[in-house]
Motif scaffolding. Structure first.
Motif, PDB file in Angstrom:
ATOM      1  N   GLN A   1       0.767  -1.052  -0.152  1.00  0.00           N
ATOM      2  CA  GLN A   1       0.026   0.220   0.135  1.00  0.00           C
ATOM      3  C   GLN A   1       1.028   1.252  -0.036  1.00  0.00           C
ATOM      4  O   GLN A   1       0.483   2.406  -0.671  1.00  0.00           O
ATOM      5  CB  GLN A   1      -1.038   0.092   1.297  1.00  0.00           C
ATOM      6  CG  GLN A   1      -2.227  -0.703   0.973  1.00  0.00           C
ATOM      7  CD  GLN A   1      -3.153  -0.286   0.025  1.00  0.00           C
ATOM      8  OE1 GLN A   1      -3.240  -0.925  -0.966  1.00  0.00           O
ATOM      9  NE2 GLN A   1      -3.702   0.900   0.248  1.00  0.00           N
ATOM     10  N   GLN A   2       1.996   1.295   0.738  1.00  0.00           N
ATOM     11  CA  GLN A   2       2.687   2.515   1.089  1.00  0.00           C
ATOM     12  C   GLN A   2       3.656   2.802  -0.343  1.00  0.00           C
ATOM     13  O   GLN A   2       3.730   3.721  -0.777  1.00  0.00           O
ATOM     14  CB  GLN A   2       3.640   2.399   2.182  1.00  0.00           C
ATOM     15  CG  GLN A   2       4.369   3.353   2.386  1.00  0.00           C
ATOM     16  CD  GLN A   2       3.599   4.563   2.968  1.00  0.00           C
ATOM     17  OE1 GLN A   2       2.451   4.280   3.524  1.00  0.00           O
ATOM     18  NE2 GLN A   2       3.954   5.866   2.499  1.00  0.00           N
ATOM     19  N   VAL A   3       4.175   1.813  -0.732  1.00  0.00           N
ATOM     20  CA  VAL A   3       4.975   1.728  -1.983  1.00  0.00           C
ATOM     21  C   VAL A   3       4.171   2.138  -3.186  1.00  0.00           C
ATOM     22  O   VAL A   3       4.696   2.929  -4.167  1.00  0.00           O
ATOM     23  CB  VAL A   3       5.927   0.641  -2.116  1.00  0.00           C
ATOM     24  CG1 VAL A   3       6.740   0.613  -3.525  1.00  0.00           C
ATOM     25  CG2 VAL A   3       6.984   0.463  -0.947  1.00  0.00           C
ATOM     26  N   HIS A   4       3.145   1.389  -3.628  1.00  0.00           N
ATOM     27  CA  HIS A   4       2.491   1.478  -4.707  1.00  0.00           C
ATOM     28  C   HIS A   4       1.084   2.473  -4.782  1.00  0.00           C
ATOM     29  O   HIS A   4       0.625   2.816  -5.909  1.00  0.00           O
ATOM     30  CB  HIS A   4       2.103   0.110  -5.263  1.00  0.00           C
ATOM     31  CG  HIS A   4       3.254  -0.886  -5.305  1.00  0.00           C
ATOM     32  ND1 HIS A   4       3.846  -0.796  -6.565  1.00  0.00           N
ATOM     33  CD2 HIS A   4       3.682  -1.655  -4.675  1.00  0.00           C
ATOM     34  CE1 HIS A   4       5.041  -1.679  -6.398  1.00  0.00           C
ATOM     35  NE2 HIS A   4       5.106  -2.266  -5.453  1.00  0.00           N
ATOM     36  N   HIS A   5       0.832   2.456  -3.525  1.00  0.00           N
ATOM     37  CA  HIS A   5      -0.456   3.478  -3.725  1.00  0.00           C
ATOM     38  C   HIS A   5      -0.625   4.616  -2.822  1.00  0.00           C
ATOM     39  O   HIS A   5      -1.411   5.286  -2.998  1.00  0.00           O
ATOM     40  CB  HIS A   5      -1.784   2.489  -3.075  1.00  0.00           C
ATOM     41  CG  HIS A   5      -1.575   1.347  -4.064  1.00  0.00           C
ATOM     42  ND1 HIS A   5      -2.135   1.303  -5.281  1.00  0.00           N
ATOM     43  CD2 HIS A   5      -1.578  -0.015  -3.566  1.00  0.00           C
ATOM     44  CE1 HIS A   5      -2.053  -0.022  -5.752  1.00  0.00           C
ATOM     45  NE2 HIS A   5      -1.918  -0.760  -4.470  1.00  0.00           N
ATOM     46  N   ALA A   6       0.461   5.010  -2.359  1.00  0.00           N
ATOM     47  CA  ALA A   6       0.560   6.356  -1.502  1.00  0.00           C
ATOM     48  C   ALA A   6       0.958   7.227  -2.440  1.00  0.00           C
ATOM     49  O   ALA A   6       1.738   7.298  -3.070  1.00  0.00           O
ATOM     50  CB  ALA A   6       1.659   6.031  -0.291  1.00  0.00           C
ATOM     51  N   ASP A   7       0.898   8.603  -1.603  1.00  0.00           N
ATOM     52  CA  ASP A   7       1.294   9.785  -2.225  1.00  0.00           C
ATOM     53  C   ASP A   7       2.751  10.105  -2.181  1.00  0.00           C
ATOM     54  O   ASP A   7       3.328   9.681  -1.228  1.00  0.00           O
ATOM     55  CB  ASP A   7       0.561  11.014  -1.806  1.00  0.00           C
ATOM     56  CG  ASP A   7      -0.967  11.223  -2.285  1.00  0.00           C
ATOM     57  OD1 ASP A   7      -1.186  10.508  -3.290  1.00  0.00           O
ATOM     58  OD2 ASP A   7      -1.574  11.749  -1.658  1.00  0.00           O
ATOM     59  N   SER A   8       3.446  10.518  -3.171  1.00  0.00           N
ATOM     60  CA  SER A   8       4.777  10.807  -2.953  1.00  0.00           C
ATOM     61  C   SER A   8       5.384  11.423  -1.639  1.00  0.00           C
ATOM     62  O   SER A   8       6.200  11.343  -1.147  1.00  0.00           O
ATOM     63  CB  SER A   8       5.493  11.401  -4.276  1.00  0.00           C
ATOM     64  OG  SER A   8       5.023  12.847  -4.388  1.00  0.00           O
ATOM     65  N   ALA A   9       4.476  12.490  -1.152  1.00  0.00           N
ATOM     66  CA  ALA A   9       4.633  13.177   0.004  1.00  0.00           C
ATOM     67  C   ALA A   9       4.899  12.255   1.176  1.00  0.00           C
ATOM     68  O   ALA A   9       5.331  12.565   2.106  1.00  0.00           O
ATOM     69  CB  ALA A   9       3.603  14.170   0.184  1.00  0.00           C
ATOM     70  N   GLU A  10       3.973  11.101   1.161  1.00  0.00           N
ATOM     71  CA  GLU A  10       4.177   9.990   2.266  1.00  0.00           C
ATOM     72  C   GLU A  10       5.213   9.057   2.097  1.00  0.00           C
ATOM     73  O   GLU A  10       5.283   8.143   2.887  1.00  0.00           O
ATOM     74  CB  GLU A  10       2.646   9.245   2.210  1.00  0.00           C
ATOM     75  CG  GLU A  10       1.598  10.192   2.327  1.00  0.00           C
ATOM     76  CD  GLU A  10       0.338   9.542   2.211  1.00  0.00           C
ATOM     77  OE1 GLU A  10      -0.004   8.371   1.754  1.00  0.00           O
ATOM     78  OE2 GLU A  10      -0.787  10.135   2.412  1.00  0.00           O
ATOM     79  N   MET A  11       6.027   9.107   1.135  1.00  0.00           N
ATOM     80  CA  MET A  11       6.917   8.159   0.685  1.00  0.00           C
ATOM     81  C   MET A  11       8.339   8.130   1.551  1.00  0.00           C
ATOM     82  O   MET A  11       8.969   7.095   1.942  1.00  0.00           O
ATOM     83  CB  MET A  11       7.493   8.234  -0.680  1.00  0.00           C
ATOM     84  CG  MET A  11       6.468   7.587  -1.512  1.00  0.00           C
ATOM     85  SD  MET A  11       6.058   5.743  -1.473  1.00  0.00           S
ATOM     86  CE  MET A  11       5.513   5.459  -2.782  1.00  0.00           C
ATOM     87  N   ASN A  12       8.660   9.293   1.996  1.00  0.00           N
ATOM     88  CA  ASN A  12       9.765   9.404   2.857  1.00  0.00           C
ATOM     89  C   ASN A  12       9.440   9.078   4.263  1.00  0.00           C
ATOM     90  O   ASN A  12       9.323  10.107   5.354  1.00  0.00           O
ATOM     91  CB  ASN A  12      10.578  10.907   2.637  1.00  0.00           C
ATOM     92  CG  ASN A  12      11.876  10.851   3.166  1.00  0.00           C
ATOM     93  OD1 ASN A  12      12.509   9.779   3.494  1.00  0.00           O
ATOM     94  ND2 ASN A  12      12.536  12.069   3.059  1.00  0.00           N
TER      95      ASN A  12
END
Length: 187
Positions: free
Chosen positions: A79-90
């Motif tokens: 969910q985090q890698v494939h479906h989250a916004d880029s702002a939530e990646m770090n």
């Protein structure tokens, strides 16, 4: 009763599971990633039918608590890698996983490694590399933008990990045009 279902990683998975259950005559209260909730307990014969129907379309019921936790860790990462916004990646994945599952990260990490023969960190890297492959194929972002989107500190760091996992640099992969991606639920 809640059934835990392995390999449910996207909205299409929910739709397929829902179709399979409806085809068998079951009406779950709700279906979310990795779970189908029913108002009543199901009998062994009903569970067997559901297990067989789901297996035909690439899913399986999770019967053991430890396997449930491992599958939940995978679902959180996907969910985090494939479906989250880029702002939530770090983000700090250990904190994210631990807080979502309300379990000690060291316990989850050991459990995951024992079950999957890979560390959570390597699993995250593999998922990120699959996402990088997807973004390269789309051709809408350069490597710096992809690195930023996925929370890498630099495109050089991304390139190093990409080559370690695939044997190719991102540029070689892009030039190859013979893209080989792995299904995210099979990693």
């Amino acid at each position: 009763m809640i059934l835990r279902i392995k390999n449910m990683v996207c909205d299409r998975c929910i739709m397929v599971v829902e179709q399979q259950l409806e085809h068998l005559g079951f009406r779950p209260l709700k279906i979310v990633l990795g779970k189908a909730e029913f108002s009543e307990n199901l009998q062994d014969q009903e569970l067997s039918k559901i297990r067989s129907a789901l297996k035909l379309v690439g899913f399986e019921l999770i019967d053991e608590f430890r396997n449930q936790l491992v599958d939940e860790v995978k679902t959180i990462i996907i969910q985090q890698v494939h479906h989250a916004d880029s702002a939530e990646m770090n983000i700090n994945y250990s904190e994210l996983i631990s807080s979502k599952l309300h379990k000690d990260y060291a316990y989850l990490s050991n459990l995951f490694s024992e079950s999957e023969d890979i560390t959570i960190e390597k699993y995250i890297i593999q998922q990120k590399i699959e996402k990088v492959k997807e973004l390269i194929e789309y051709g809408q972002q350069n490597l710096n933008e992809i690195a930023y989107t996925l929370g890498y500190s630099s495109s050089a760091h991304l390139s190093t990990q990409f080559k370690k996992v695939t044997g190719l640099t991102p540029s070689q992969y892009r030039e190859n045009h013979n893209y080989k991606r792995d299904p995210i639920d099979k990693i």
